[in-house]
Design a protein around this motif. Structure first.
Motif, PDB file in Angstrom:
ATOM      1  N   UNK A 355     -11.179  19.485  -2.662  1.00 42.37           N
ATOM      2  CA  UNK A 355     -12.292  19.132  -3.530  1.00 42.37           C
ATOM      3  C   UNK A 355     -13.553  19.861  -3.065  1.00 42.37           C
ATOM      4  N   UNK A 356     -14.467  19.195  -2.446  1.00 41.93           N
ATOM      5  CA  UNK A 356     -15.701  19.847  -2.001  1.00 41.93           C
ATOM      6  C   UNK A 356     -15.578  20.312  -0.555  1.00 41.93           C
ATOM      7  N   UNK A 357     -16.230  21.428  -0.269  1.00 38.74           N
ATOM      8  CA  UNK A 357     -16.315  21.961   1.087  1.00 38.74           C
ATOM      9  C   UNK A 357     -17.772  21.941   1.523  1.00 38.74           C
ATOM     10  N   UNK A 358     -17.965  21.762   2.842  1.00 34.94           N
ATOM     11  CA  UNK A 358     -19.313  21.664   3.386  1.00 34.94           C
ATOM     12  C   UNK A 358     -19.464  22.577   4.586  1.00 34.94           C
ATOM     13  N   UNK A 359     -20.683  22.992   4.844  1.00 30.03           N
ATOM     14  CA  UNK A 359     -20.951  23.889   5.962  1.00 30.03           C
ATOM     15  C   UNK A 359     -20.864  23.128   7.274  1.00 30.03           C
ATOM     16  N   UNK A 360     -20.193  23.753   8.227  1.00 29.20           N
ATOM     17  CA  UNK A 360     -20.218  23.233   9.581  1.00 29.20           C
ATOM     18  C   UNK A 360     -19.410  21.974   9.782  1.00 29.20           C
ATOM     19  N   UNK A 361     -19.174  21.684  11.034  1.00 32.33           N
ATOM     20  CA  UNK A 361     -18.502  20.465  11.446  1.00 32.33           C
ATOM     21  C   UNK A 361     -18.901  20.184  12.872  1.00 32.33           C
ATOM     22  N   UNK A 366     -18.696  26.785  15.186  1.00 34.61           N
ATOM     23  CA  UNK A 366     -19.663  27.194  14.170  1.00 34.61           C
ATOM     24  C   UNK A 366     -19.064  28.235  13.239  1.00 34.61           C
ATOM     25  N   UNK A 367     -19.683  28.387  12.065  1.00 35.99           N
ATOM     26  CA  UNK A 367     -19.259  29.414  11.132  1.00 35.99           C
ATOM     27  C   UNK A 367     -18.062  29.064  10.287  1.00 35.99           C
ATOM     28  N   UNK A 368     -17.681  27.792  10.261  1.00 32.98           N
ATOM     29  CA  UNK A 368     -16.551  27.389   9.429  1.00 32.98           C
ATOM     30  C   UNK A 368     -17.012  26.339   8.424  1.00 32.98           C
ATOM     31  N   UNK A 369     -16.263  26.232   7.346  1.00 31.65           N
ATOM     32  CA  UNK A 369     -16.490  25.178   6.367  1.00 31.65           C
ATOM     33  C   UNK A 369     -15.425  24.108   6.560  1.00 31.65           C
ATOM     34  N   UNK A 370     -15.771  22.892   6.179  1.00 30.59           N
ATOM     35  CA  UNK A 370     -14.855  21.769   6.374  1.00 30.59           C
ATOM     36  C   UNK A 370     -14.727  20.988   5.076  1.00 30.59           C
TER      37      UNK A 370
END
Length: 405
Positions: A355-361, A366-370
């Motif tokens: 569904x939705x992806x968000x910046x960072x975790x 760093x540099x990944x979407x979650x």
């Protein structure tokens, strides 16, 4: 609305990122794609219309409560019935219904602070009050927090013992959602609670999703809940209700919580739709949760295999074997690219994998979407191979969107 809805994993803070007008337009597009899709892992709460909800409550409500009785007023009737049911399920003498979990936990923690004489709450920095409540513990309740650990997991007993100052309450979020819906082992949880007792502290469980922890712990709800002095549970997350929460604990504590509920504006005139939806969730979804947890492992394995077949250089399913029926997926792409790819896949193939992806975790590099993946009743129809095929398809859309950019 054949399947109970789950929440969509979008906090208020996340939804407000970006332009309001553009965000609303994109949100409606996503919802329309999800509603039309015929293969999903779970149905999101935003997909149901008011008419659909009203039909469900009218048609299925009589199976859990007499709809021809008097309407509830300020917490009696169906609300009282729900409170008794929750207290029974969790093995506590009393429960109080709250319109929101944020209010329920504010009240619980300030009640315990008054009784211990210590306004300090020990909790994880990724816990809900720290991330999603706009600093309400301090701003509204005058409480202060300390963090036993900053690792992407719940604290250990030694970390609880090592907190440098006295604290009145230890709050444990089970599972810790923003770290990947992670749980400790049963022995670790018992040790953490014992460590808090050694510090003369009380223990409160943020059990918004406590309902699905029984498989991981290998224990029933009463045995899990009795480790704590109080427990909060949600009705609209895993149980797919409309809204609302409950706070359970000793009778004197719940009576005090009711007084603070009134002061916080939580004594609502009529709440029968939310209470009735909660009862339906307890009757329909609670017994199914163990099957969802078991199948989440199948889906997670299918995702890992799919990323391998699609030759994705780096990806992560976290935890590798989910602790509940919800988990995270990380990919090194821009979140807006991944979200657009997911929407196109839904629109063009009728399959909703992500569904939705968000910046960072906070729990990852760093540099990944979650993104968060939930496996509910519709997800039971997916085999690991079908999940893997959908992953390969999804990565094709990702490459397509990136070429356009």
């Amino acid at each position: 609305m054949a399947d109970v809805m789950t929440d969509d994993g979008e906090s208020t803070e996340r939804r407000k990122s970006g332009g309001e007008e553009e965000g609303q337009e994109q949100r409606q597009r996503r919802i329309a794609a999800w509603r039309r899709a015929d293969r999903v892992l779970a149905r999101g709460s935003s997909e149901a219309t008011p008419a659909e909800w009203l039909r469900v409550l009218a048609d299925e409500g009589p199976s859990v409560y007499d709809l021809d009785g008097a309407v509830d007023l300020y917490g009696d009737g169906v609300v009282e019935h729900l409170e008794r049911r929750v207290a029974e399920l969790l093995g506590f003498p009393a429960a109080a219904f709250f319109p929101t979990g944020t209010m329920a936990q504010q009240v619980a923690l300030r009640c315990w602070a008054a009784r211990t004489g210590n306004p300090v709450v020990a909790l994880h920095p990724l816990a809900h009050p720290e991330v999603h409540e706009r600093g309400a513990l301090a701003a509204v309740s005058g409480l202060r927090t300390v963090h036993p650990t900053r690792e992407g997991r719940l604290p250990t007993a030694d970390e609880v013992r090592g907190v440098e100052e006295p604290f009145g309450t230890l709050m444990v979020e089970l599972p810790l959602r923003d770290a990947g819906f992670v749980l400790p082992t049963w022995d670790e949880l018992e040790e953490v609670v014992e460590a808090a007792r050694e510090r003369d502290a009380l223990v409160h469980f943020d059990g918004a999703r406590l309902w699905e922890t029984t498989v991981h712990f290998g224990r029933g709800l009463p045995e899990i809940a009795e480790l704590a002095d109080s427990v909060y549970v949600s009705f609209y997350k895993s149980l797919g209700g409309l809204s609302g929460a409950a706070l359970v604990g000793p009778e004197s504590f719940v009576e005090e919580a009711r007084a603070w509920r009134h002061r916080y504006g939580g004594s609502v005139f009529q709440q029968h739709p939310a209470a009735l939806a909660a009862l339906l969730g307890l009757a329909r979804e609670l017994p199914r949760l163990p099957s969802y947890v078991a199948h989440a492992a199948v889906v997670a394995a299918g995702l890992r295999k799919g990323f391998e077949v699609a030759a994705v250089p780096w990806s992560r399913v976290h935890p590798e074997v989910p602790h509940t029926h919800e988990f995270q997926v990380w990919l090194p792409h821009a979140p807006e690219v991944l979200t657009e790819a997911a929407v196109r896949q839904a629109e063009e193939t009728g399959r909703v994998l992500f569904r939705r992806w968000f910046a960072g975790s906070a729990a990852g590099p760093p540099g990944v979407a979650v993104t968060e993946v939930t496996v509910a009743a519709p997800g039971l129809e997916w085999t690991a191979d079908e999940v893997g095929e959908a992953v390969v398809d999804f990565m094709g859309y990702v490459r397509q969107v990136e070429r356009e950019d």
